[in-house]
Enzyme design. Structure first.
Site: not given
Ligand code: PAF
Length: 285
Positions: A37, A150
């Site tokens: 992140h 993802d």
């Molecule tokens: O990837 C994630 O953490 C979630 O799927 C997101 C994009 C924040 C949507 O809730």
């Protein structure tokens, strides 16, 4: 770092920044932040004048039997990590700040939102598309950054933004891996020590499958069968899928050709892990 808990607070801040002529980059997350992140925050910071992270564990993307209640939450630790990384603002609404009691809208993306992860998690991409649309419409950022870990989610969000004419640039950030190759994920916290030792086999296997499918004459059916067996032999409980797809349409490929991606999901005890790897396009001779 400025912390906003309501739509009004964050919209007022965004309005101030836009008024000063600042561009805004957002990184939507569900918290339990890791280096993956934080690397997305770095991308946002390189592309935009101001950065915002959002943290919201989105109930719409969990089925009743899934881990919504157990999903790791650490707002204080996440806030500290974001602030250390130079994030300018955190939007962390609670459910009532985002959803009216009679909320009843659903965004469903056909095509790229079907197959692969949608088979085992049929509500997942509708939930993601709906919350991401809401966040983009609330914040109206110039850019939004999502991880390639993802990969199908990223494709769904790109398609949704294009189809609905939401005026934002969607950027993908490369997968960040542990030293042994395991893709970083908030759900890695669920793994026991024994499972954690097995987990990198998913990446090793799809990396090998990527090399094998790139060889002249290789057919995906054969490579897929071998990869599935290898994941089980490594100690995974089951394999949801190992698919070879066109990287832009996510349609299945039989052999290497256009730019490809191997997408995989497998279960290790109670934990479902996903991963993917790029397969370079084959140039015509
Ligand atoms: O990837 C994630 O953490 C979630 O799927 C997101 C994009 C924040 C949507 O809730």
């Amino acid at each position: 770092m400025i912390i906003c808990r309501t739509k009004q607070e964050v919209q007022s801040l965004m309005g101030d920044w836009r008024g000063e002529g600042r561009s805004i980059g957002v990184v939507p997350t569900m918290g339990a932040l890791h280096e993956g992140h934080l690397s997305l925050m770095d991308i946002a910071a390189r592309q935009c004048d101001r950065t915002v992270a959002t943290i919201f564990v989105n109930p719409l993307q969990f089925a009743p039997h899934e881990d919504f209640d157990a999903y790791p939450r650490d707002l204080e630790g996440d806030g500290a990590a974001l602030s250390d990384r130079g994030c300018d603002a955190l939007f962390a609404p609670d459910r009532s700040a985002l959803f009216p009691a009679d909320f009843s809208t659903n965004i469903s993306v056909a095509g790229v939102g079907e197959n692969h992860c949608a088979v085992a998690r049929p509500h997942f991409f509708d939930g993601v598309a709906t919350i991401v649309a809401k966040l983009l419409l609330i914040l109206r950022p110039d850019a939004a950054v999502f991880g390639e870990k993802d990969f199908q989610q990223l494709a769904v969000i790109r398609r949704m933004v294009r189809d609905l004419d939401i005026d934002v640039r969607i950027l993908g950030g490369p997968i960040v891996r542990e030293a042994d190759g395991l893709a970083m994920s908030s759900r890695n916290q669920y793994l026991s020590a024994e499972e954690r030792a097995i987990a990198p086999a998913l990446f090793r296997t799809i990396r090998e499958a990527g090399e094998t499918i790139s060889a002249p004459g290789a057919r995906w059916d054969d490579v897929c069968e071998r990869a599935t067996k290898a994941i089980i032999a490594a100690g995974f409980s089951s394999v949801d899928y190992v698919n070879f797809v066109d990287a832009s349409t996510l349609d299945p490929l039989e052999r290497a050709g256009p730019e490809g991606r191997i997408l995989a999901a497998a279960r290790l005890g109670e934990t479902r892990l996903i991963d993917n790897i790029a397969v370079a396009p084959v140039r015509a001779a």
